[in-house]
Design an enzyme around this catalytic site. Structure first.
Site, PDB file in Angstrom:
ATOM      1  N   GLU A  82      47.562  40.135  35.613  1.00 13.10           N
ATOM      2  CA  GLU A  82      46.541  41.056  35.144  1.00 13.10           C
ATOM      3  C   GLU A  82      46.783  41.477  33.694  1.00 13.10           C
ATOM      4  O   GLU A  82      47.870  41.937  33.337  1.00 13.10           O
ATOM      5  CB  GLU A  82      46.505  42.288  36.068  1.00 13.10           C
ATOM      6  CG  GLU A  82      45.520  43.371  35.671  1.00 13.10           C
ATOM      7  CD  GLU A  82      44.069  42.886  35.587  1.00 13.10           C
ATOM      8  OE1 GLU A  82      43.625  42.179  36.497  1.00 13.10           O
ATOM      9  OE2 GLU A  82      43.402  43.218  34.591  1.00 13.10           O
ATOM     10  N   THR A 119      38.398  39.548  35.247  1.00  9.29           N
ATOM     11  CA  THR A 119      39.189  38.797  36.228  1.00  9.29           C
ATOM     12  C   THR A 119      38.329  37.771  36.944  1.00  9.29           C
ATOM     13  O   THR A 119      38.730  36.619  37.142  1.00  9.29           O
ATOM     14  CB  THR A 119      39.791  39.729  37.299  1.00  9.29           C
ATOM     15  OG1 THR A 119      40.533  40.746  36.665  1.00  9.29           O
ATOM     16  CG2 THR A 119      40.700  38.966  38.241  1.00  9.29           C
ATOM     17  N   HIS A 137      46.835  47.031  34.887  1.00 11.66           N
ATOM     18  CA  HIS A 137      45.392  47.149  34.646  1.00 11.66           C
ATOM     19  C   HIS A 137      45.118  48.453  33.920  1.00 11.66           C
ATOM     20  O   HIS A 137      45.743  49.478  34.205  1.00 11.66           O
ATOM     21  CB  HIS A 137      44.648  47.129  35.990  1.00 11.66           C
ATOM     22  CG  HIS A 137      43.164  46.943  35.858  1.00 11.66           C
ATOM     23  ND1 HIS A 137      42.340  47.919  35.352  1.00 11.66           N
ATOM     24  CD2 HIS A 137      42.368  45.888  36.154  1.00 11.66           C
ATOM     25  CE1 HIS A 137      41.093  47.462  35.348  1.00 11.66           C
ATOM     26  NE2 HIS A 137      41.080  46.239  35.837  1.00 11.66           N
ATOM     27  N   ASP A 148      44.966  36.791  32.829  1.00 12.61           N
ATOM     28  CA  ASP A 148      43.555  36.585  33.186  1.00 12.61           C
ATOM     29  C   ASP A 148      42.609  36.878  32.019  1.00 12.61           C
ATOM     30  O   ASP A 148      41.595  36.217  31.854  1.00 12.61           O
ATOM     31  CB  ASP A 148      43.157  37.369  34.446  1.00 12.61           C
ATOM     32  CG  ASP A 148      43.327  38.871  34.338  1.00 12.61           C
ATOM     33  OD1 ASP A 148      43.929  39.358  33.355  1.00 12.61           O
ATOM     34  OD2 ASP A 148      42.854  39.576  35.251  1.00 12.61           O
ATOM     35  N   HIS A 149      42.941  37.876  31.189  1.00 13.83           N
ATOM     36  CA  HIS A 149      42.073  38.246  30.051  1.00 13.83           C
ATOM     37  C   HIS A 149      42.853  39.244  29.206  1.00 13.83           C
ATOM     38  O   HIS A 149      43.965  39.625  29.567  1.00 13.83           O
ATOM     39  CB  HIS A 149      40.759  38.869  30.532  1.00 13.83           C
ATOM     40  CG  HIS A 149      40.951  39.945  31.556  1.00 13.83           C
ATOM     41  ND1 HIS A 149      41.384  41.207  31.235  1.00 13.83           N
ATOM     42  CD2 HIS A 149      40.822  39.917  32.903  1.00 13.83           C
ATOM     43  CE1 HIS A 149      41.483  41.917  32.336  1.00 13.83           C
ATOM     44  NE2 HIS A 149      41.165  41.175  33.371  1.00 13.83           N
TER      45      HIS A 149
HETATM   46  C1  GP9 Z   1      39.804  43.936  40.760  1.00 11.87           C
HETATM   47  C2  GP9 Z   1      40.712  43.302  39.803  1.00 11.87           C
HETATM   48  C3  GP9 Z   1      40.523  43.817  38.409  1.00 11.87           C
HETATM   49  O1  GP9 Z   1      39.832  43.424  42.033  1.00 11.87           O
HETATM   50  O2  GP9 Z   1      40.636  41.937  39.881  1.00 11.87           O
HETATM   51  O3  GP9 Z   1      39.375  43.340  37.830  1.00 11.87           O
HETATM   52  P1  GP9 Z   1      39.140  43.451  36.259  1.00 11.87           P
HETATM   53  O4  GP9 Z   1      38.696  44.845  35.974  1.00 11.87           O
HETATM   54  O5  GP9 Z   1      40.418  43.148  35.577  1.00 11.87           O
HETATM   55  O6  GP9 Z   1      38.102  42.440  35.943  1.00 11.87           O
HETATM   56 MN    MN Z   2      41.802  41.570  35.351  1.00  9.37          MN
END
Ligand code: GP9
Ligand code: MN
Length: 631
Positions: free
Chosen positions: A254, A298, A413, A472-473
């Site tokens: 994340e 994500t 996150h 992921d980003h």
């Molecule tokens: C939520 C998690 C976070 O299930 O994957 O999503 P994001 O806000 O990073 O897109």
């Molecule tokens: Mn994410």
């Protein structure tokens, strides 16, 4: 009775009030919505109002009292049915209804047999407003002169309704920025704009995409197919199939960006374990790898990795095109004997995962219900990464092998909060609390990955697996440029810097491989599908994919971002400026033009595939268009 003088619009007022209050009560009693603060409570309270004012207010255009009353009763019945159907659906699926599920009758297979268990006689209370209205209409004496409704009254009434709507949207936007453009979760939508507005919004989004789908035939695919075939990178014979039959474990890290890897923050190492992997003999570490996500964050990264296509420029493709035909990596692995699954301790409806995972042919989604989540083991968005990895590996021991598990971490996150006992390094000292805390949660994520490796070894899952891990980003947005400039010791963060900061780490860890090391090819998430499938000996030459195997000799150092920016080993194109990658200077647009054109083409092709649901016309076994469609 006769002596009571009821105001002129009593029935309308009763209708609005009764349905409003009933809806708010239903929110609290029939749906599990986490309310974190007073503002959210207030938004939840007012969110049914604007829609109810509008819908019942339309009665003001009817001429007779009788017609008005009939309309109001009819509406209250329809709205009650809508709400009650949602309640029933929620009892079963823990989710709100979205239009596609109404047409996917297979979804109701299980539901049908358990309708009895879902309904009980107290449910009549969901229609309490209808009952109140019928009684009121019977007993409120008819008023004289009610036939004419003054235009000014009507105007004032609808101005009020609009005002309530804007108040609601304004508050929702401050609570959840970009709620409507990103559309991340049905629960959040209902929480913020209300169940009735949510359905309107859903109808809008879904009908837009089905209109585009209806207009498409397979013919557009010919051009895309030619492009894809012409740009294929030949497989690397040495690597192809070298690890066939191993379990495949993907870990979505994340918000992890590359700038923390092999870096320090005020003398503290931020990612000791991930640093050690960058020169580990069993790890290929890709140091010039980029995320390519858009607003879908994500979910976009999941989409790109599974399909080797881009997400969409607007909204989250997981939401808008969850019912399309895809040829995902999971599907390919499933066809090759793999048990495919995603592990992520969140509600299954988040990002519409429960729906789209069916389209991606993922066998099982281990969602929040598969995990033991308590107050002690969760923080911020939910289950902490360390217990998440511990419990996930436990679940893996029960799986049929070979398996493909994609694990999605969560602790690192935004807004990057940790419990005190999980803090391993101090905060950074910039003007951005977000960046300051980010280093701490990244440090925690690093620890969690270390625990994950240990658990895999302990549980005998390590040797026979390939472990692919990627950011992921981005985690730090451009809002924190000042703080980032301070950390990176730069005067300012330019468009050029921002583009390069989109680099996320990629690790392909293959126990026993022995020839790992750093690879600085410029690549992106879109390349993962072919790269991974080839390692496992699965052909992709007939697949409609836009990425290329990174191990291929023919892989090109060129990565396209969703917004049209791109990076090559020599150029960076950002903010409509073409930069020399080495010096960061503006070298004039001509050098970038051929790449700009290709970036535009690829993004357009990807959009065409998604918007037209074109893969339904494509036979990936033969690489041909399905005959009945061509003719
Ligand atoms: C939520 C998690 C976070 O299930 O994957 O999503 P994001 O806000 O990073 O897109
Ligand atoms: Mn994410």
């Amino acid at each position: 009775m006769k002596s009571i003088k009821w105001p002129k619009h009593s029935i309308l007022a009763i209708a609005v009030l009764a349905t409003w209050i009933k809806t708010v009560i239903v929110y609290h009693t029939s749906f599990e919505m986490d309310i974190e603060n007073l503002m959210q409570e207030f938004i939840l309270f007012i969110n049914p109002l604007s829609f109810l004012l509008f819908i019942y207010g339309l009665s003001l255009f009817l001429k007779s009292t009788k017609a008005r009353n009939r309309y109001i009763i009819a509406m209250s019945i329809i709205l009650s049915i809508v709400l009650y159907t949602n309640v029933g659906f929620y009892r079963f699926y823990n989710d709100f209804i979205t239009l596609p599920v109404l047409f996917q009758t297979s979804n109701f297979g299980e539901l049908g047999t358990s309708v009895g268990a879902i309904i009980n006689w107290l449910d009549i209370l969901y229609f309490i407003d209808v009952i109140i209205l019928i009684i009121a209409i019977k007993f409120v004496p008819k008023l004289q002169g009610q036939l004419t409704i003054r235009k000014e009254f009507r105007r004032a009434y609808f101005v009020l309704a609009m005002a309530v709507l804007f108040l609601n949207l304004g508050l929702a936007e401050t609570e959840r920025p970009q709620l409507l453009t990103r559309a991340f979760d049905r629960e959040l939508l209902v929480k913020n704009i209300g169940t009735y507005n949510y359905h309107l919004y859903d109808i809008y989004v879904q009908s837009k995409s089905s209109a585009q789908r209806a207009l498409a035939d397979g013919s557009e695919l010919v051009e895309v197919d030619n492009y894809v075939q012409a740009n294929q990178a030949a497989v690397n014979d040495e690597m192809f199939g070298k690890y066939a039959g191993r379990n495949l474990i993907l870990v979505s890290l994340e918000s992890l960006q590359s700038f923390v890897i092999n870096n320090e923050m005020n003398g503290e190492v931020v990612t000791p374990f991930l640093n050690s992997l960058t020169n580990d003999k069993d790890t290929y570490y890709f140091s010039d790898f980029y995320h390519q996500t858009g607003l879908g964050k994500t979910s976009d990264s999941e989409f790109i990795v599974e399909n080797s296509l881009f997400g969409l420029g607007r909204g989250a493709v997981f939401f808008t095109h969850g019912g399309n035909t895809y040829n995902s990596m999971a599907e390919k692995l499933g066809e090759n004997g793999y048990f495919t699954n995603v592990m992520h301790s969140n509600n299954s409806s988040f990002w519409n995962r429960d729906m789209i995972y069916k389209s991606l042919n993922i066998d099982k989604f281990y969602d929040i219900n598969s995990y033991e989540v308590t107050d002690e083991n969760s923080v911020n968005w939910g289950l902490k990464d360390i217990p998440f990895f511990e419990q996930s590996t436990e679940l893996m021991t029960q799986m049929q092998q070979p398996f493909y598990s994609r694990l999605i971490t969560l602790t690192n996150h935004y807004p990057f909060y940790l419990d005190p006992e999980d803090i391993m390094i101090p905060e950074y000292d910039s003007n951005s609390g977000t960046l300051n805390r980010y280093f701490q949660t990244v440090r925690y994520l690093d620890e969690a990955v270390k625990v994950f490796f240990e658990e895999l070894k302990e549980k005998g899952l390590y040797e026979n697996s390939i472990i692919v891990m990627y950011g992921d980003h981005y985690g730090i947005s451009e809002n924190h440029n000042k703080a980032m400039a301070m950390y990176l010791d730069k005067e300012e963060i330019t468009a050029y810097d921002s583009a390069l900061l989109q680099s996320v780490p990629l690790y392909i860890h293959i126990p026993g491989s022995g020839d790992g090391g750093e690879i600085n090819k410029t690549a992106g998430q879109i390349d993962l599908r072919p790269t991974i499938l080839h390692l496992l000996g699965i052909e992709t030459s007939n697949d409609m994919q836009l990425g290329a195997d990174i191990f291929s000799e023919e892989h090109e150092d060129f990565v396209i971002f969703r917004d049209g920016r791109f990076v090559t080993n020599e150029l960076v194109y950002a903010g409509e400026v073409c930069y020399d990658r080495n010096t960061g200077t503006d070298i004039g647009i001509e050098a970038c033009q051929p790449y700009i054109d290709r970036a535009t083409t690829e993004l357009e092709y990807s959009d065409a595939i998604i918007n037209g649901d074109l893969l339904r016309f494509y036979d990936s076994e033969t690489g041909n268009l399905k005959q009945d469609v061509v003719n």
